[in-house]
Scaffold this active site. Structure first.
Site, PDB file in Angstrom:
ATOM      1  N   ARG A 177      11.515  -6.199   4.559  1.00 27.05           N
ATOM      2  CA  ARG A 177      11.232  -4.755   4.545  1.00 27.05           C
ATOM      3  C   ARG A 177      12.211  -4.037   5.466  1.00 27.05           C
ATOM      4  O   ARG A 177      12.494  -4.480   6.565  1.00 27.05           O
ATOM      5  CB  ARG A 177       9.797  -4.477   5.011  1.00 27.05           C
ATOM      6  CG  ARG A 177       9.543  -2.992   5.228  1.00 27.05           C
ATOM      7  CD  ARG A 177       8.100  -2.604   5.076  1.00 27.05           C
ATOM      8  NE  ARG A 177       7.273  -3.005   6.202  1.00 27.05           N
ATOM      9  CZ  ARG A 177       5.981  -2.687   6.306  1.00 27.05           C
ATOM     10  NH1 ARG A 177       5.387  -1.987   5.348  1.00 27.05           N
ATOM     11  NH2 ARG A 177       5.284  -3.082   7.343  1.00 27.05           N
ATOM     12  N   ARG A 180      -0.543  -9.354  13.273  1.00 22.57           N
ATOM     13  CA  ARG A 180      -1.135  -8.271  12.480  1.00 22.57           C
ATOM     14  C   ARG A 180      -1.985  -8.826  11.341  1.00 22.57           C
ATOM     15  O   ARG A 180      -3.006  -8.241  10.983  1.00 22.57           O
ATOM     16  CB  ARG A 180      -0.036  -7.358  11.936  1.00 22.57           C
ATOM     17  CG  ARG A 180       0.579  -6.504  13.037  1.00 22.57           C
ATOM     18  CD  ARG A 180       1.892  -5.910  12.622  1.00 22.57           C
ATOM     19  NE  ARG A 180       1.767  -4.947  11.563  1.00 22.57           N
ATOM     20  CZ  ARG A 180       2.753  -4.598  10.754  1.00 22.57           C
ATOM     21  NH1 ARG A 180       3.949  -5.149  10.881  1.00 22.57           N
ATOM     22  NH2 ARG A 180       2.564  -3.709   9.819  1.00 22.57           N
ATOM     23  N   ARG A 189      -9.248   1.320   8.623  1.00 23.27           N
ATOM     24  CA  ARG A 189      -8.834  -0.051   8.903  1.00 23.27           C
ATOM     25  C   ARG A 189      -9.912  -0.832   9.635  1.00 23.27           C
ATOM     26  O   ARG A 189      -9.713  -2.003   9.936  1.00 23.27           O
ATOM     27  CB  ARG A 189      -7.588  -0.022   9.784  1.00 23.27           C
ATOM     28  CG  ARG A 189      -6.305  -0.396   9.060  1.00 23.27           C
ATOM     29  CD  ARG A 189      -5.189  -0.373  10.093  1.00 23.27           C
ATOM     30  NE  ARG A 189      -4.037  -1.103   9.677  1.00 23.27           N
ATOM     31  CZ  ARG A 189      -2.952  -0.554   9.144  1.00 23.27           C
ATOM     32  NH1 ARG A 189      -2.905   0.730   8.911  1.00 23.27           N
ATOM     33  NH2 ARG A 189      -1.917  -1.310   8.850  1.00 23.27           N
ATOM     34  N   LYS A 209       0.829  -1.210   0.000  1.00 25.66           N
ATOM     35  CA  LYS A 209       0.000   0.000   0.000  1.00 25.66           C
ATOM     36  C   LYS A 209       0.860   1.256   0.000  1.00 25.66           C
ATOM     37  O   LYS A 209       0.641   2.168  -0.778  1.00 25.66           O
ATOM     38  CB  LYS A 209      -0.897   0.045   1.262  1.00 25.66           C
ATOM     39  CG  LYS A 209      -1.854  -1.106   1.397  1.00 25.66           C
ATOM     40  CD  LYS A 209      -2.696  -0.992   2.668  1.00 25.66           C
ATOM     41  CE  LYS A 209      -1.904  -1.053   3.959  1.00 25.66           C
ATOM     42  NZ  LYS A 209      -1.229  -2.343   4.197  1.00 25.66           N
ATOM     43  N   ARG A 214      11.586  -2.820  11.254  1.00 27.26           N
ATOM     44  CA  ARG A 214      10.645  -2.322  12.269  1.00 27.26           C
ATOM     45  C   ARG A 214      10.356  -3.417  13.291  1.00 27.26           C
ATOM     46  O   ARG A 214      10.207  -4.574  12.924  1.00 27.26           O
ATOM     47  CB  ARG A 214       9.331  -1.910  11.590  1.00 27.26           C
ATOM     48  CG  ARG A 214       9.242  -0.444  11.244  1.00 27.26           C
ATOM     49  CD  ARG A 214       8.128  -0.141  10.270  1.00 27.26           C
ATOM     50  NE  ARG A 214       6.818  -0.664  10.668  1.00 27.26           N
ATOM     51  CZ  ARG A 214       5.723  -0.536   9.922  1.00 27.26           C
ATOM     52  NH1 ARG A 214       5.778   0.084   8.751  1.00 27.26           N
ATOM     53  NH2 ARG A 214       4.576  -1.033  10.321  1.00 27.26           N
TER      54      ARG A 214
END
Ligand code: ADP
Ligand code: ADP
Ligand code: ZN
Length: 214
Positions: free
Chosen positions: A127, A171, A88, A13, A160
């Site tokens: 990531r 998540r 969300r 996204k 992260r």
């Protein structure tokens, strides 16, 4: 043009929202980025949000909605925006519709970047985020010019905390339970567009441009 990006954590996204913002000259508004900036600056909001984010949970709607509505009322949002990471939950989507409705406005496109769960775990492991400007990279799919150093600002890249595999699994569960219902919500609203998020970054973007128009 008012655009919402939907999709699992790590679907791409943010990557696509940045490209949309640049091409159509509209602001990219990422609630995750806003929370991370607040955490970095040690604000009250940041302190509250962090306790949820660290656990892979959503920040409560009441801490998110007003923040976004205030942001959308700023001058640079007049011509539209691309919302990344909001809404969300169904209550967030209803609050957004309510706030826009008061102004006689509406969302034009909800773009679902579709990536199966199996791909997500791998994506997130690779990531890397810049500690300075928040830019996002991927070890294999979107590498920096110099390893470990941000192309934009020269600062260091990190994994992260909430991208560690255990938190990613959590998540994903939260996504299926609380965010996925938005697919139905925007299908009913007649504005849902789905793109295959498993192909190359540029090919995903081309599919989005085909939807939004040149
Ligand atoms: P990703 O795109 O990888 O899912 P984000 O940067 O969008 O991650 O969000 C990171 C975290 O910030 C989320 O896991 C959640 O805790 C919090 N967050 C971001 N946006 C929202 C939102 N609209 N509602 C509730 N929590 C949010
Ligand atoms: P989101 O905002 O949905 O959480 P990101 O845009 O941060 O997702 O992308 C998650 C990770 O996957 C990043 O490391 C990014 O560089 C990488 N990525 C994004 N799109 C693709 C793609 N189409 N193919 C492979 N990797 C991708
Ligand atoms: Zn940077």
């Amino acid at each position: 043009m008012k655009i919402i990006m939907l999709g699992a954590p790590g679907a791409g996204k943010g990557t696509q929202a940045k490209k949309i913002a640049a091409k159509y000259n509209i602001p990219h508004i990422s609630t995750g980025d806003i929370f991370r900036a607040n955490i970095k600056n040690g604000t009250e909001l940041g302190k509250k949000a962090k306790t949820y984010m660290d656990q892979g949970l959503l920040v409560p709607d009441e801490l998110v909605v007003d923040l976004v509505v205030d942001r959308l009322n700023q001058d640079d949002c007049k011509e539209g925006y691309v919302l990344d990471g909001f809404p969300r939950t169904i209550p967030q989507a209803e609050a957004l519709d309510g706030a826009l409705g008061k102004l006689g406005q509406k969302v034009d496109f909800a773009i679902d970047v579709d990536v199966p769960d199996e791909n997500i775990i791998h994506r997130m492991g690779g990531r890397r985020a810049c500690v300075g400007c928040g830019a996002t990279y991927h070890l294999e799919h979107a590498p920096t010019k110099v390893e470990g150093i941000c192309d934009m600002c020269g600062q260091e890249l990190i994994l992260r905390d909430d991208d560690k595999p255990e938190t990613v699994k959590k998540r994903l569960g939260v996504y299926h339970e609380q965010t996925k219902p938005l697919i139905n919500y925007y299908t009913t609203a007649g504005i849902l567009k789905t793109v295959d998020g498993t192909v190359d970054i540029e090919d995903v973007f081309q599919a989005i441009v085909n939807i939004l128009g040149e």
